[in-house]
Design a protein around this motif. Structure first.
Motif, mmCIF file in Angstrom:
data_model
loop_
_atom_site.group_PDB
_atom_site.id
_atom_site.type_symbol
_atom_site.label_atom_id
_atom_site.label_comp_id
_atom_site.label_asym_id
_atom_site.label_seq_id
_atom_site.Cartn_x
_atom_site.Cartn_y
_atom_site.Cartn_z
ATOM 1 N N VAL A 5 -47.656 11.669 19.836
ATOM 2 C CA VAL A 5 -48.939 12.286 19.515
ATOM 3 C C VAL A 5 -49.534 11.613 18.284
ATOM 4 O O VAL A 5 -48.860 11.510 17.245
ATOM 5 N N ASP A 6 -50.755 11.132 18.390
ATOM 6 C CA ASP A 6 -51.451 10.542 17.256
ATOM 7 C C ASP A 6 -52.123 11.660 16.478
ATOM 8 O O ASP A 6 -53.205 12.120 16.830
ATOM 9 N N GLN A 7 -51.476 12.101 15.423
ATOM 10 C CA GLN A 7 -52.006 13.234 14.667
ATOM 11 C C GLN A 7 -53.219 12.860 13.818
ATOM 12 O O GLN A 7 -53.867 13.735 13.246
ATOM 13 N N ASP A 8 -53.519 11.562 13.750
ATOM 14 C CA ASP A 8 -54.726 11.126 13.042
ATOM 15 C C ASP A 8 -55.933 11.029 13.967
ATOM 16 O O ASP A 8 -57.048 10.777 13.499
ATOM 17 N N SER A 9 -55.723 11.189 15.281
ATOM 18 C CA SER A 9 -56.861 11.174 16.193
ATOM 19 C C SER A 9 -57.794 12.331 15.857
ATOM 20 O O SER A 9 -57.370 13.359 15.323
ATOM 21 N N VAL A 10 -59.069 12.166 16.170
ATOM 22 C CA VAL A 10 -60.067 13.166 15.801
ATOM 23 C C VAL A 10 -60.159 14.238 16.881
ATOM 24 O O VAL A 10 -60.356 13.933 18.063
ATOM 25 N N ALA A 11 -60.012 15.487 16.470
ATOM 26 C CA ALA A 11 -60.075 16.624 17.386
ATOM 27 C C ALA A 11 -61.263 17.515 17.024
ATOM 28 O O ALA A 11 -61.890 17.354 15.968
ATOM 29 N N PHE A 12 -61.552 18.452 17.899
ATOM 30 C CA PHE A 12 -62.672 19.384 17.723
ATOM 31 C C PHE A 12 -62.134 20.801 17.757
ATOM 32 O O PHE A 12 -61.331 21.143 18.629
ATOM 33 N N LEU A 13 -62.555 21.630 16.812
ATOM 34 C CA LEU A 13 -62.193 23.043 16.827
ATOM 35 C C LEU A 13 -63.362 23.865 16.309
ATOM 36 O O LEU A 13 -63.715 23.785 15.128
ATOM 37 N N GLY A 21 -53.678 16.519 13.492
ATOM 38 C CA GLY A 21 -52.574 17.094 12.735
ATOM 39 C C GLY A 21 -52.986 18.182 11.776
ATOM 40 O O GLY A 21 -52.130 18.912 11.256
ATOM 41 N N GLU A 22 -54.285 18.320 11.521
ATOM 42 C CA GLU A 22 -54.774 19.353 10.603
ATOM 43 C C GLU A 22 -55.380 20.555 11.318
ATOM 44 O O GLU A 22 -55.850 21.498 10.674
ATOM 45 N N ALA A 116 -65.834 35.782 19.123
ATOM 46 C CA ALA A 116 -66.235 34.447 19.556
ATOM 47 C C ALA A 116 -65.050 33.719 20.174
ATOM 48 O O ALA A 116 -63.925 33.793 19.654
ATOM 49 N N PRO A 117 -65.248 33.012 21.275
ATOM 50 C CA PRO A 117 -64.134 32.264 21.870
ATOM 51 C C PRO A 117 -63.716 31.105 20.983
ATOM 52 O O PRO A 117 -64.490 30.604 20.168
ATOM 53 N N THR A 118 -62.479 30.694 21.132
ATOM 54 C CA THR A 118 -61.957 29.505 20.466
ATOM 55 C C THR A 118 -62.162 28.312 21.388
ATOM 56 O O THR A 118 -61.726 28.340 22.546
ATOM 57 N N VAL A 119 -62.828 27.273 20.889
ATOM 58 C CA VAL A 119 -63.085 26.063 21.676
ATOM 59 C C VAL A 119 -62.393 24.892 20.989
ATOM 60 O O VAL A 119 -62.646 24.601 19.816
ATOM 61 N N PHE A 120 -61.511 24.246 21.717
ATOM 62 C CA PHE A 120 -60.705 23.155 21.170
ATOM 63 C C PHE A 120 -60.800 21.939 22.082
ATOM 64 O O PHE A 120 -60.839 22.073 23.302
ATOM 65 N N GLY A 121 -60.827 20.757 21.484
ATOM 66 C CA GLY A 121 -60.809 19.522 22.257
ATOM 67 C C GLY A 121 -60.019 18.447 21.560
ATOM 68 O O GLY A 121 -60.026 18.353 20.325
ATOM 69 N N MET A 122 -59.312 17.634 22.334
ATOM 70 C CA MET A 122 -58.558 16.516 21.770
ATOM 71 C C MET A 122 -58.493 15.389 22.789
ATOM 72 O O MET A 122 -58.761 15.588 23.977
#
Length: 292
Positions: A5-13, A21-22, A116-122
């Motif tokens: 897992v690339d924990q430095d990749s950019v995710a959306f929350l 990773g954060e 509010a729903p939780t919306v996550f993307g990676m």
């Protein structure tokens, strides 16, 4: 660190962009407490999403089925997928994972009001099928389908699928083929196809299977190749007597199954229907990347 897992990749929350990773989600999120959420996975080749409209249509169907309202339109979901790809330009072939839960609330089984729903993307690297898998095929075992009766919803509640997949791992094979009341349903994480006398068969698209986006795609490819297709209930004996068995999913694409429960399927080698569908699949990916 999490292997692979690339924990430095950019995710959306929930509107924020941050390193994977954060990302932090509350322990009271209903996705964590109840598995109360849905997801979808959009593959991308060369930075270009593949059949994105179909994946997002399924995401919207799943959201509607479990009554989660995000307020996001299909164009907004498309923009999110493209932004995730743009913010991770060096990842190569990948999958864009989108997950929506009912949100954070006091633990109670009923739907909470005003949450509010939780919306996550990676984005994750896509491990495409190996040449060995494509040319030699896979081994599977048959098991009883013990999951719930709304498999058409792409729910995050995947314990049944996890337990089914572990049976394959324990048996040292690639996947399982599941049967409910003596009829074929699907694999732990893929659709299953049966070929007999040159005709491609698949279970009916109903609540007993997740209609993979590749289901409609392989039907299209079969039509292009002049391969007859029929969707109907398929008995266990028919699966055992198949000339070819195939599986399909976003990450596995389409692959041949050469042994079932330790016995050869057909000739024990990938067959001509698989070859035609594989060629059509590869051509579609090549066209996507070439246009880009």
């Amino acid at each position: 660190m999490i292997a692979g897992v690339d924990q430095d990749s950019v995710a959306f929350l929930n509107g924020a962009w941050l390193p994977l990773g954060e990302v932090r989600i509350s322990a009271l999120d209903r996705g964590f407490i109840f598995g109360d959420g849905v997801y979808d996975v959009v593959p991308a080749y060369g930075g270009q999403p593949f059949r994105m409209a179909h994946h997002l249509a399924r995401l919207q169907r799943s959201l509607a089925a479990v009554r989660i309202e995000t307020g996001r339109s299909t164009p907004a979901w498309q923009a999110l997928v493209l932004e995730l790809l743009a913010r991770n330009p060096d990842i190569g072939d990948c999958t864009v994972y989108l997950q929506v839960t009912r949100g954070v609330a006091r633990r109670d089984h009923g739907f909470p009001a005003g949450v509010a729903p939780t919306v996550f993307g990676m984005v994750s690297p896509l491990r495409r099928p190996t040449q060995d898998q494509r040319t030699r095929g896979l081994a599977v075992i048959s098991i009883v389908d013990e999951r719930w009766l709304h498999c058409e919803i792409k729910s995050t509640s995947l314990l049944g699928n996890v337990l089914a997949r572990q049976q394959a791992v324990d048996a040292g094979v690639d996947e399982v083929v599941q049967f409910r009341d003596g009829f074929l349903t699907e694999g732990a994480s893929c659709n299953i196809w049966v070929v007999k006398n040159g005709v491609l068969h698949a279970p009916l698209r109903n609540h007993l299977i997740l209609e993979g986006v590749r289901y409609a795609f392989l039907v299209e490819l079969a039509k292009q190749a002049g391969i007859p297709f029929e969707a109907r209930p398929i008995g266990r004996d028919e699966v055992g007597l198949a000339d070819e068995l195939l599986l399909s999913s976003a990450s596995k694409e389409v692959l041949p199954i050469i042994t079932l429960d330790g016995r050869p399927v057909g000739t024990g080698r990938p067959g001509p229907v698989y070859g035609a569908l594989r060629a059509g699949y590869d051509a579609a990916i090549d066209a996507l990347v070439t246009v880009a």
